[in-house]
Design a protein around this motif. Structure first.
Motif, mmCIF file in Angstrom:
data_model
loop_
_atom_site.group_PDB
_atom_site.id
_atom_site.type_symbol
_atom_site.label_atom_id
_atom_site.label_comp_id
_atom_site.label_asym_id
_atom_site.label_seq_id
_atom_site.Cartn_x
_atom_site.Cartn_y
_atom_site.Cartn_z
ATOM 1 N N GLY A 1 12.525 -3.758 5.655
ATOM 2 C CA GLY A 1 12.592 -2.460 6.642
ATOM 3 C C GLY A 1 12.884 -1.067 5.818
ATOM 4 N N GLU A 2 14.123 -1.142 5.205
ATOM 5 C CA GLU A 2 14.270 0.173 4.554
ATOM 6 C C GLU A 2 13.473 0.659 3.426
ATOM 7 O OE1 GLU A 2 17.602 1.797 1.252
ATOM 8 O OE2 GLU A 2 18.345 0.659 2.972
ATOM 9 N N GLY A 3 12.732 -0.402 2.854
ATOM 10 C CA GLY A 3 11.802 0.089 1.737
ATOM 11 C C GLY A 3 10.452 0.672 2.214
ATOM 12 N N LEU A 4 9.748 -0.101 3.025
ATOM 13 C CA LEU A 4 8.529 0.112 3.651
ATOM 14 C C LEU A 4 8.638 1.059 4.653
ATOM 15 C CD1 LEU A 4 7.173 -3.628 4.402
ATOM 16 C CD2 LEU A 4 6.823 -2.149 2.164
ATOM 17 N N LEU A 5 9.471 1.299 5.549
ATOM 18 C CA LEU A 5 9.673 2.357 6.439
ATOM 19 C C LEU A 5 9.999 3.788 5.891
ATOM 20 C CD1 LEU A 5 11.645 0.540 9.173
ATOM 21 C CD2 LEU A 5 9.466 1.505 9.624
ATOM 22 N N SER A 6 10.556 3.671 4.556
ATOM 23 C CA SER A 6 10.894 5.140 4.069
ATOM 24 C C SER A 6 10.054 5.525 3.137
ATOM 25 C CB SER A 6 12.329 4.707 3.205
ATOM 26 O OG SER A 6 13.351 4.153 4.080
ATOM 27 N N LYS A 7 8.750 4.889 2.843
ATOM 28 C CA LYS A 7 7.739 5.706 2.225
ATOM 29 C C LYS A 7 6.444 5.722 3.010
ATOM 30 C CE LYS A 7 8.752 4.573 -2.650
ATOM 31 N NZ LYS A 7 8.133 4.054 -3.895
ATOM 32 N N LYS A 8 5.950 6.997 2.818
ATOM 33 C CA LYS A 8 4.974 7.097 3.828
ATOM 34 C C LYS A 8 3.436 6.285 3.377
ATOM 35 C CE LYS A 8 5.924 12.242 4.273
ATOM 36 N NZ LYS A 8 5.475 13.677 3.903
ATOM 37 N N GLU A 9 3.310 5.975 2.205
ATOM 38 C CA GLU A 9 2.139 5.289 1.609
ATOM 39 C C GLU A 9 2.005 4.059 2.365
ATOM 40 O OE1 GLU A 9 2.542 3.329 -2.290
ATOM 41 O OE2 GLU A 9 3.967 4.510 -2.536
ATOM 42 N N TYR A 10 3.094 3.306 2.831
ATOM 43 C CA TYR A 10 2.764 2.237 3.406
ATOM 44 C C TYR A 10 2.557 2.078 4.891
ATOM 45 C CZ TYR A 10 5.029 0.424 -0.733
ATOM 46 O OH TYR A 10 5.411 0.066 -2.200
ATOM 47 N N LYS A 11 2.696 3.334 5.448
ATOM 48 C CA LYS A 11 2.484 3.452 7.061
ATOM 49 C C LYS A 11 3.082 2.643 7.983
ATOM 50 C CE LYS A 11 -1.683 6.020 5.551
ATOM 51 N NZ LYS A 11 -3.241 6.045 5.530
ATOM 52 N N VAL A 12 4.485 2.251 7.475
ATOM 53 C CA VAL A 12 4.728 1.118 8.552
ATOM 54 C C VAL A 12 5.668 1.723 9.518
ATOM 55 C CG1 VAL A 12 6.600 -0.588 8.510
ATOM 56 C CG2 VAL A 12 4.830 -0.705 6.714
ATOM 57 N N SER B 1 0.804 2.005 11.132
ATOM 58 C CA SER B 1 0.066 3.299 12.132
ATOM 59 C C SER B 1 -1.337 3.155 12.074
ATOM 60 C CB SER B 1 0.922 4.484 11.676
ATOM 61 O OG SER B 1 0.908 4.879 10.206
ATOM 62 N N VAL B 2 -2.017 2.425 11.200
ATOM 63 C CA VAL B 2 -3.256 2.423 11.150
ATOM 64 C C VAL B 2 -4.022 1.648 12.077
ATOM 65 C CG1 VAL B 2 -3.353 2.993 8.696
ATOM 66 C CG2 VAL B 2 -3.237 0.357 9.525
ATOM 67 N N ASN B 3 -5.270 2.162 12.329
ATOM 68 C CA ASN B 3 -6.043 1.272 13.312
ATOM 69 C C ASN B 3 -6.801 0.230 12.754
ATOM 70 O OD1 ASN B 3 -5.562 2.752 15.864
ATOM 71 N ND2 ASN B 3 -6.807 4.310 15.107
ATOM 72 N N ALA C 1 -2.787 -3.631 4.039
ATOM 73 C CA ALA C 1 -2.179 -4.916 4.531
ATOM 74 C C ALA C 1 -1.823 -5.726 3.139
ATOM 75 C CB ALA C 1 -3.045 -5.911 5.590
ATOM 76 N N GLN C 2 -3.130 -5.953 2.313
ATOM 77 C CA GLN C 2 -2.782 -6.564 1.019
ATOM 78 C C GLN C 2 -1.667 -6.004 0.131
ATOM 79 O OE1 GLN C 2 -6.583 -6.738 -0.857
ATOM 80 N NE2 GLN C 2 -7.474 -8.063 0.961
ATOM 81 N N LYS C 3 -1.506 -4.793 0.153
ATOM 82 C CA LYS C 3 -0.543 -3.954 -0.710
ATOM 83 C C LYS C 3 0.861 -4.418 -0.128
ATOM 84 C CE LYS C 3 0.692 0.655 -2.158
ATOM 85 N NZ LYS C 3 0.353 2.094 -2.074
ATOM 86 N N ILE C 4 1.092 -4.331 1.102
ATOM 87 C CA ILE C 4 2.442 -4.694 1.735
ATOM 88 C C ILE C 4 2.598 -5.944 1.643
ATOM 89 C CG2 ILE C 4 3.515 -4.566 4.216
ATOM 90 C CD1 ILE C 4 1.938 -2.209 4.905
ATOM 91 N N GLU C 5 1.849 -6.901 1.740
ATOM 92 C CA GLU C 5 2.078 -8.170 1.617
ATOM 93 C C GLU C 5 2.366 -8.472 0.406
ATOM 94 O OE1 GLU C 5 -0.016 -12.652 2.854
ATOM 95 O OE2 GLU C 5 -1.196 -10.735 2.807
ATOM 96 N N LYS C 6 1.898 -7.973 -0.613
ATOM 97 C CA LYS C 6 2.366 -7.952 -2.093
ATOM 98 C C LYS C 6 3.508 -7.708 -2.626
ATOM 99 C CE LYS C 6 0.665 -7.000 -6.550
ATOM 100 N NZ LYS C 6 -0.277 -6.150 -7.645
ATOM 101 N N GLU C 7 4.017 -6.624 -1.701
ATOM 102 C CA GLU C 7 5.498 -5.919 -1.947
ATOM 103 C C GLU C 7 6.338 -6.977 -1.348
ATOM 104 O OE1 GLU C 7 6.402 -3.542 -3.459
ATOM 105 O OE2 GLU C 7 4.627 -2.410 -3.831
ATOM 106 N N VAL C 8 6.000 -7.717 -0.286
ATOM 107 C CA VAL C 8 7.078 -8.383 0.318
ATOM 108 C C VAL C 8 7.222 -10.038 -0.339
ATOM 109 C CG1 VAL C 8 7.780 -9.771 2.146
ATOM 110 C CG2 VAL C 8 6.576 -7.468 2.709
ATOM 111 N N LYS C 9 6.129 -10.315 -0.880
ATOM 112 C CA LYS C 9 6.216 -11.469 -2.038
ATOM 113 C C LYS C 9 6.742 -11.379 -3.066
ATOM 114 C CE LYS C 9 2.315 -14.040 0.458
ATOM 115 N NZ LYS C 9 0.883 -14.386 0.148
ATOM 116 N N GLN C 10 6.559 -10.144 -3.591
ATOM 117 C CA GLN C 10 7.246 -9.735 -4.939
ATOM 118 C C GLN C 10 8.764 -9.578 -4.773
ATOM 119 O OE1 GLN C 10 5.587 -6.287 -6.310
ATOM 120 N NE2 GLN C 10 4.108 -7.157 -7.715
ATOM 121 N N LEU C 11 9.390 -9.091 -3.660
ATOM 122 C CA LEU C 11 10.594 -9.191 -3.210
ATOM 123 C C LEU C 11 11.206 -10.700 -3.019
ATOM 124 C CD1 LEU C 11 13.067 -7.717 -2.201
ATOM 125 C CD2 LEU C 11 12.321 -7.885 0.313
#
Length: 371
Positions: A293-304, A321-323, A333-343
Motif C-alpha cells: 500500500g505505501e509503495g504503490l499509493l505513494s507513486k503517481k506512476e502506478y495510479k493506485v 484510477s484507469v479505465n 497492471a503487468q507492471k504492478i503485478e511484477k512489483e508485488v511479485k518481486q516484493l
C-alpha cells in the motif's frame, strides 16, 4: 631548468589532482562487477559535491607522507575508491535510485528495512527538534501528508517552511511523488465538554443531514458534527468511484439540510474512509499489504487508489484510477503485478508467507479485472 616535483603527489595543483581522482572513480566503475555496473552508471553525483569531497580528501592527504613517487598511481586509485565508496554510501540514504541499487547488496540489506512513512517523518522531525503533535497520511479524497505543529502562532510561522522542506526531502529520498503536504497548527481544546445548547445543535444537525442523505439515497458510514469548529463530516460508503461520483451531490444535500435547520454557518466536509488495511495481530496479509500500500499509493506512476487483501485464500486486491478501455491499462497492471511479485521474493517476505500461496488481482477504476 628541470621541473621540480614534491615527493607527495597531493601537493600538486588541485586541478590536476582532482582530474586524476575523477579518472580513478571512472576506473573503479569500469572494474566494478557487471551486476552493479549498469546501476552505478545511472548515478548522478552532483559536481559540487564531488569537488567538495575531493578537496576534503586532498586536505587530509597533505598531512600524509609518501615515500616514493612509485606509489602515485596506487594512491590515486585508492583515493578514488575511498571517494567513490563514500559518495555511494552517503547518497544511498538520500537519493532513491542509489538506495534501490544498494538494496541489491546483501550486507546492506538490513539498512533498508524501513519503518512506516509516518513514523519516519515523525522521528526525523522530532530529532531535528520541531514540536510536532502528529503526522498522518491520507489517500482519499486525495493523497496528502498532514503535519500538525504545536506551539503558538509565532512558532508555527517561524518553522512551517523548514518543516515542509524537511518532509519534501524525505518524500523525494523515498521516490514518493503523489503526496501534497499540509501543515496545520495544533489547537488545544480547553473545554472539551459540550454546552447544553451545543448538544442540542449537534443532535438537530445530525438528524437533519442523516435524513437528507437517506432521502437522496446516498450511501454513508457516519455523520459527525463538531460544534467547536462548526463542521459536519459526512463519510461516504463505497469505493473511490462512488466517492468521485457523489461527493459534490452529497455536499450540496448536506448544505441544504443545514439551511433548513438554520445552521448554514457550519462547513460541510465529504470524506471516504481509507480502504487500505484492517490490521490484526500476527496477520500475514496485513503486514505485506501495508508495504504494498505505501509503495504503490505513494507513486503517481502506478495510479493506485486502493489496496486491500482477503485472508483466505490470500489475495491482494489493488484498484487503479484507469479505465479498462484505456490502451495502457493492461501494461500498467503487468507492471504492478511484477512489483508485488518481486516484493514477495525477498527473503524476509518469503519467511512471512512460509510457503503460503497468494494471488494478485488488479482492477480498473470501473471495477474490471486487468490481469
Amino acid at each position: 631548468m628541470p621541473r621540480r616535483y614534491s615527493q607527495n603527489p597531493y601537493t600538486q595543483s588541485n586541478a590536476k589532482t582532482k582530474a586524476r581522482l575523477r579518472e580513478g572513480v571512472c576506473k573503479m566503475k569500469q572494474d566494478t562487477p557487471s551486476v552493479l555496473k549498469s546501476e552505478i552508471d545511472k548515478i548522478e553525483v552532483p559536481k559540487d559535491k564531488l569537488d567538495t569531497a575531493i578537496q576534503e580528501a586532498l586536505n587530509k592527504g597533505k598531512k600524509q607522507k609518501i615515500k616514493t613517487p612509485k606509489n602515485r598511481l596506487a594512491i590515486y586509485v585508492s583515493a578514488a575508491a575511498i571517494l567513490f565508496f563514500s559518495i555511494f554510501i552517503g547518497s544511498a540514504f538520500v537519493f532513491a535510485p542509489i538506495g534501490s541499487m544498494a538494496s541489491k547488496i546483501p550486507y546492506l540489506g538490513a539498512v533498508f528495512q524501513s519503518s512506516d512513512l509516518t513514523d519516519v517523518v515523525m522521528n526525523d522531525l522530532d530529532k531535528k527538534g520541531y514540536k510536532i503533535n502528529s503526522v498522518s497520511a491520507t489517500y482519499l479524497p486525495s493523497k496528502e501528508m498532514e503535519i500538525n505543529i504545536m506551539g503558538n502562532d509565532q512558532y508555527f510561522n517561524a518553522v512551517k517552511a523548514d518543516v515542509k522542506k524537511e518532509v519534501q526531502q524525505i518524500l523525494q529520498a523515498k521516490g514518493y511523488d503523489s503526496y501534497s503536504i499540509k501543515l496545520t497548527k495544533y489547537k488545544e481544546i480547553k473545554n472539551p465538554g459540550l454546552t447544553e445548547q451545543q448538544q442540542k445543535d449537534k443532535k438537530v444537525i445530525t438528524e437533519a443531514v442523516s435524513e437528507e442523505m437517506a432521502q437522496k439515497k446516498y450511501n454513508f458510514n457516519t455523520i459527525e458534527v463538531d460544534p467547536f469548529s462548526k463542521e459536519v463530516f459526512v463519510d461516504l460508503k463505497g469505493d473511490i468511484s462512488y466517492y468521485d461520483d457523489h461527493k459534490d451531490l452529497a455536499k450540496t444535500a448536506a448544505t441544504e439540510a443545514l439551511g433548513k435547520v438554520e445552521h448554514s454557518d457550519y462547513k460541510v466536509n465529504i470524506t471516504n474512509s481509507t480502504p487500505i488495511i484492517i490490521k490484526k495481530q500476527d496477520d500475514i496479509g496485513s503486514d505485506i499489504t501495508s508495504k504494498i500500500g505505501e509503495g504503490l499509493l505513494s507513486k503517481k506512476e502506478y495510479k493506485v487508489t486502493e489496496v486491500g487483501y482477503v485472508e483466505d485464500p490470500l489475495t491482494f486486491n489493488i484498484k487503479t484510477s484507469v479505465n479498462a478501455s484505456d490502451s495502457s491499462s493492461r501494461v500498467l497492471a503487468q507492471k504492478i503485478e511484477k512489483e508485488v511479485k518481486q516484493l514477495t521474493e525477498l527473503k524476509n517476505v518469503k519467511e512471512k508467507l512460509d510457503g503460503k500461496s497468494y494471488k494478485v488481482v488488479i482492477y480498473s477504476k470501473d471495477g474490471k479485472k486487468l490481469n
